[in-house]
Design a protein around this motif. Structure first.
Motif, PDB file in Angstrom:
ATOM      1  N   ASP A 118       0.809  -1.217   0.000  1.00 12.90           N
ATOM      2  CA  ASP A 118       0.000   0.000   0.000  1.00 12.90           C
ATOM      3  C   ASP A 118       0.848   1.274   0.000  1.00 12.90           C
ATOM      4  O   ASP A 118       0.305   2.383   0.088  1.00 12.90           O
ATOM      5  N   GLY A 119       2.171   1.124  -0.092  1.00 13.07           N
ATOM      6  CA  GLY A 119       3.047   2.279  -0.158  1.00 13.07           C
ATOM      7  C   GLY A 119       3.556   2.768   1.184  1.00 13.07           C
ATOM      8  O   GLY A 119       4.341   3.713   1.245  1.00 13.07           O
ATOM      9  N   SER A 120       3.133   2.123   2.250  1.00 15.35           N
ATOM     10  CA  SER A 120       3.613   2.504   3.582  1.00 15.35           C
ATOM     11  C   SER A 120       4.906   1.756   3.905  1.00 15.35           C
ATOM     12  O   SER A 120       5.204   0.711   3.315  1.00 15.35           O
ATOM     13  N   LEU A 121       5.649   2.296   4.826  1.00 12.43           N
ATOM     14  CA  LEU A 121       6.921   1.686   5.194  1.00 12.43           C
ATOM     15  C   LEU A 121       6.725   0.538   6.176  1.00 12.43           C
ATOM     16  O   LEU A 121       6.092   0.694   7.222  1.00 12.43           O
ATOM     17  N   ALA A 122       7.283  -0.619   5.820  1.00 12.42           N
ATOM     18  CA  ALA A 122       7.306  -1.742   6.752  1.00 12.42           C
ATOM     19  C   ALA A 122       8.379  -1.499   7.803  1.00 12.42           C
ATOM     20  O   ALA A 122       8.298  -2.000   8.927  1.00 12.42           O
ATOM     21  N   GLY A 123       9.371  -0.718   7.431  1.00  8.06           N
ATOM     22  CA  GLY A 123      10.435  -0.392   8.373  1.00  8.06           C
ATOM     23  C   GLY A 123      11.698   0.036   7.661  1.00  8.06           C
ATOM     24  O   GLY A 123      11.838  -0.131   6.443  1.00  8.06           O
ATOM     25  N   VAL A 124      12.619   0.600   8.420  1.00  4.40           N
ATOM     26  CA  VAL A 124      13.908   1.038   7.913  1.00  4.40           C
ATOM     27  C   VAL A 124      14.978   0.611   8.914  1.00  4.40           C
ATOM     28  O   VAL A 124      14.751   0.670  10.129  1.00  4.40           O
ATOM     29  N   ARG A 125      16.129   0.171   8.423  1.00  5.28           N
ATOM     30  CA  ARG A 125      17.249  -0.149   9.289  1.00  5.28           C
ATOM     31  C   ARG A 125      18.536   0.432   8.701  1.00  5.28           C
ATOM     32  O   ARG A 125      18.717   0.440   7.480  1.00  5.28           O
ATOM     33  N   ALA A 126      19.404   0.908   9.568  1.00  3.68           N
ATOM     34  CA  ALA A 126      20.735   1.351   9.159  1.00  3.68           C
ATOM     35  C   ALA A 126      21.664   0.149   9.246  1.00  3.68           C
ATOM     36  O   ALA A 126      21.836  -0.435  10.317  1.00  3.68           O
ATOM     37  N   LEU A 127      22.233  -0.237   8.114  1.00  8.09           N
ATOM     38  CA  LEU A 127      23.107  -1.408   8.076  1.00  8.09           C
ATOM     39  C   LEU A 127      24.546  -1.058   8.401  1.00  8.09           C
ATOM     40  O   LEU A 127      25.246  -1.819   9.064  1.00  8.09           O
ATOM     41  N   SER A 128      25.019   0.079   7.900  1.00  8.80           N
ATOM     42  CA  SER A 128      26.393   0.489   8.173  1.00  8.80           C
ATOM     43  C   SER A 128      26.530   1.994   8.009  1.00  8.80           C
ATOM     44  O   SER A 128      25.813   2.614   7.218  1.00  8.80           O
ATOM     45  N   HIS A 129      27.451   2.567   8.770  1.00 13.57           N
ATOM     46  CA  HIS A 129      27.689   4.011   8.713  1.00 13.57           C
ATOM     47  C   HIS A 129      28.954   4.319   9.504  1.00 13.57           C
ATOM     48  O   HIS A 129      29.530   3.449  10.171  1.00 13.57           O
ATOM     49  N   LYS A 130      29.371   5.576   9.463  1.00 11.99           N
ATOM     50  CA  LYS A 130      30.533   6.032  10.236  1.00 11.99           C
ATOM     51  C   LYS A 130      30.171   7.290  11.024  1.00 11.99           C
ATOM     52  O   LYS A 130      31.010   8.157  11.260  1.00 11.99           O
ATOM     53  N   GLU A 131      28.913   7.387  11.413  1.00  7.03           N
ATOM     54  CA  GLU A 131      28.448   8.572  12.108  1.00  7.03           C
ATOM     55  C   GLU A 131      29.006   8.648  13.532  1.00  7.03           C
ATOM     56  O   GLU A 131      29.397   7.642  14.125  1.00  7.03           O
ATOM     57  N   THR A 132      29.025   9.855  14.068  1.00  3.01           N
ATOM     58  CA  THR A 132      29.645  10.127  15.365  1.00  3.01           C
ATOM     59  C   THR A 132      28.954   9.382  16.506  1.00  3.01           C
ATOM     60  O   THR A 132      27.739   9.437  16.655  1.00  3.01           O
ATOM     61  N   ALA A 133      29.756   8.685  17.294  1.00  2.00           N
ATOM     62  CA  ALA A 133      29.216   7.962  18.449  1.00  2.00           C
ATOM     63  C   ALA A 133      28.552   8.930  19.413  1.00  2.00           C
ATOM     64  O   ALA A 133      29.081   9.995  19.721  1.00  2.00           O
ATOM     65  N   GLY A 134      27.367   8.557  19.874  1.00  3.35           N
ATOM     66  CA  GLY A 134      26.643   9.379  20.825  1.00  3.35           C
ATOM     67  C   GLY A 134      25.801  10.467  20.188  1.00  3.35           C
ATOM     68  O   GLY A 134      25.000  11.116  20.856  1.00  3.35           O
ATOM     69  N   LEU A 135      25.960  10.666  18.875  1.00  5.15           N
ATOM     70  CA  LEU A 135      25.181  11.669  18.161  1.00  5.15           C
ATOM     71  C   LEU A 135      24.507  11.019  16.954  1.00  5.15           C
ATOM     72  O   LEU A 135      23.394  10.555  17.036  1.00  5.15           O
ATOM     73  N   ILE A 139      20.911   6.528  14.696  1.00  3.31           N
ATOM     74  CA  ILE A 139      20.144   5.873  13.638  1.00  3.31           C
ATOM     75  C   ILE A 139      20.163   4.351  13.814  1.00  3.31           C
ATOM     76  O   ILE A 139      19.364   3.650  13.207  1.00  3.31           O
ATOM     77  N   ASP A 140      21.098   3.857  14.641  1.00  4.32           N
ATOM     78  CA  ASP A 140      21.144   2.429  14.964  1.00  4.32           C
ATOM     79  C   ASP A 140      20.025   2.097  15.944  1.00  4.32           C
ATOM     80  O   ASP A 140      19.881   2.772  16.973  1.00  4.32           O
ATOM     81  N   LEU A 141      19.280   1.055  15.646  1.00  2.00           N
ATOM     82  CA  LEU A 141      18.208   0.643  16.557  1.00  2.00           C
ATOM     83  C   LEU A 141      18.774   0.261  17.918  1.00  2.00           C
ATOM     84  O   LEU A 141      18.106   0.427  18.942  1.00  2.00           O
ATOM     85  N   ALA A 142      20.008  -0.228  17.945  1.00  2.00           N
ATOM     86  CA  ALA A 142      20.625  -0.608  19.209  1.00  2.00           C
ATOM     87  C   ALA A 142      20.930   0.606  20.085  1.00  2.00           C
ATOM     88  O   ALA A 142      21.067   0.483  21.305  1.00  2.00           O
ATOM     89  N   LYS A 143      21.006   1.779  19.471  1.00  2.00           N
ATOM     90  CA  LYS A 143      21.328   3.008  20.199  1.00  2.00           C
ATOM     91  C   LYS A 143      20.091   3.844  20.532  1.00  2.00           C
ATOM     92  O   LYS A 143      20.076   4.578  21.512  1.00  2.00           O
ATOM     93  N   SER A 144      19.093   3.765  19.677  1.00  2.00           N
ATOM     94  CA  SER A 144      17.909   4.606  19.827  1.00  2.00           C
ATOM     95  C   SER A 144      16.768   4.004  19.019  1.00  2.00           C
ATOM     96  O   SER A 144      16.989   3.261  18.061  1.00  2.00           O
ATOM     97  N   ILE A 180      22.442  16.654  10.648  1.00  2.00           N
ATOM     98  CA  ILE A 180      22.863  16.185   9.324  1.00  2.00           C
ATOM     99  C   ILE A 180      22.502  14.721   9.101  1.00  2.00           C
ATOM    100  O   ILE A 180      21.976  14.351   8.044  1.00  2.00           O
ATOM    101  N   THR A 181      22.748  13.876  10.097  1.00  2.00           N
ATOM    102  CA  THR A 181      22.497  12.440   9.941  1.00  2.00           C
ATOM    103  C   THR A 181      21.014  12.125   9.732  1.00  2.00           C
ATOM    104  O   THR A 181      20.649  11.477   8.739  1.00  2.00           O
ATOM    105  N   PRO A 182      20.113  12.573  10.614  1.00  2.00           N
ATOM    106  CA  PRO A 182      18.690  12.275  10.384  1.00  2.00           C
ATOM    107  C   PRO A 182      18.151  12.943   9.125  1.00  2.00           C
ATOM    108  O   PRO A 182      17.257  12.406   8.474  1.00  2.00           O
TER     109      PRO A 182
END
Length: 218
Positions: A118-135, A139-144, A180-182
């Motif tokens: 129906d065009g809705s999102l089943a979900g999104v996951r970040a697989l890999s990145h180099k974004e700043t820890a704690g900020l 985007i990691d589900l394990a972090k937030s 910037i990340t979100p």
């Protein structure tokens, strides 16, 4: 005597090398199979996080479709990858596709995006990145749980012009001290939804002559 000794030692060394090579080959083969099995299991878990096995009756890993080259730029891809299709009673109920947000704070952010029929999102996951820890790494589900905010969203909810972070006048939260990340992830998810909308016939419809014989599977 010296010649015979050298000849004997050469034979022994040759046999030792052959045995060692054989052991290494067997070990490598066994290790490779275990690695492949582990990678397959990890991939299956990632896919099932977006589309649970309770919703489908097919193998998400096996039911794939090459991503049309026309979609690569919008998805941030540099080469061909695959879309996974989720089926229930042979109807494609969702697709899962990779995408890369190229404008993260520290570079590429690789995503896995599930889109329902129906065009809705089943979900999104970040697989890999180099974004700043704690900020940015929130985007990691394990972090937030920020990434879960995309669940159920579509190009109609919120409206297209609202597919931005709140700082830019949109509907999506940013992180305290990190916009910037979100912003990058939100923009890429929107582009992915637009691509699925444009390619809907290809992604969700099953040709009549292949619906029952598996020709549409890879």
């Amino acid at each position: 005597m010296l010649g015979a000794s050298i000849s004997k030692n050469s034979v022994l060394l040759g046999l030792f090398a052959l045995v060692t090579a054989g052991i290494l080959a067997v070990t490598h083969s066994g290790t490779k199979e275990r690695i492949q099995a582990a990678e397959r299991a990890a991939a299956a878990r990632a896919l099932n996080e977006l589309v649970p096995s309770s919703r489908i009756d097919n193998d998400l890993l096996a039911d794939t479709l090459p991503i049309p080259e026309a979609m690569w730029p919008a998805l941030g891809l540099e080469e061909g990858e695959k879309i996974h299709r989720a089926r229930k009673e042979d109807e494609v109920i969702a697709v899962i596709l990779p995408a890369v947000a190229p404008d993260g704070y520290s570079g590429d952010i690789r995503l896995l995006i599930g889109v329902n029929r129906d065009g809705s999102l089943a979900g999104v996951r970040a697989l890999s990145h180099k974004e700043t820890a704690g900020l940015g790494d929130k985007i990691d589900l394990a972090k937030s749980d920020w990434i879960l905010g995309f669940n159920g969203k579509s190009l109609q909810n919120p409206a297209r012009e609202q597919w931005k972070v709140k700082k830019d006048g949109g509907a999506f939260d940013q992180f305290t001290g990190a916009t910037i990340t979100p912003r990058a992830v939100t923009a890429q998810v929107k582009r992915a939804l637009e691509q699925v909308e444009q390619q809907r016939a290809l992604l969700f419809e099953i040709p009549t002559d292949s619906a029952n014989n598996g020709d549409s599977h890879e």
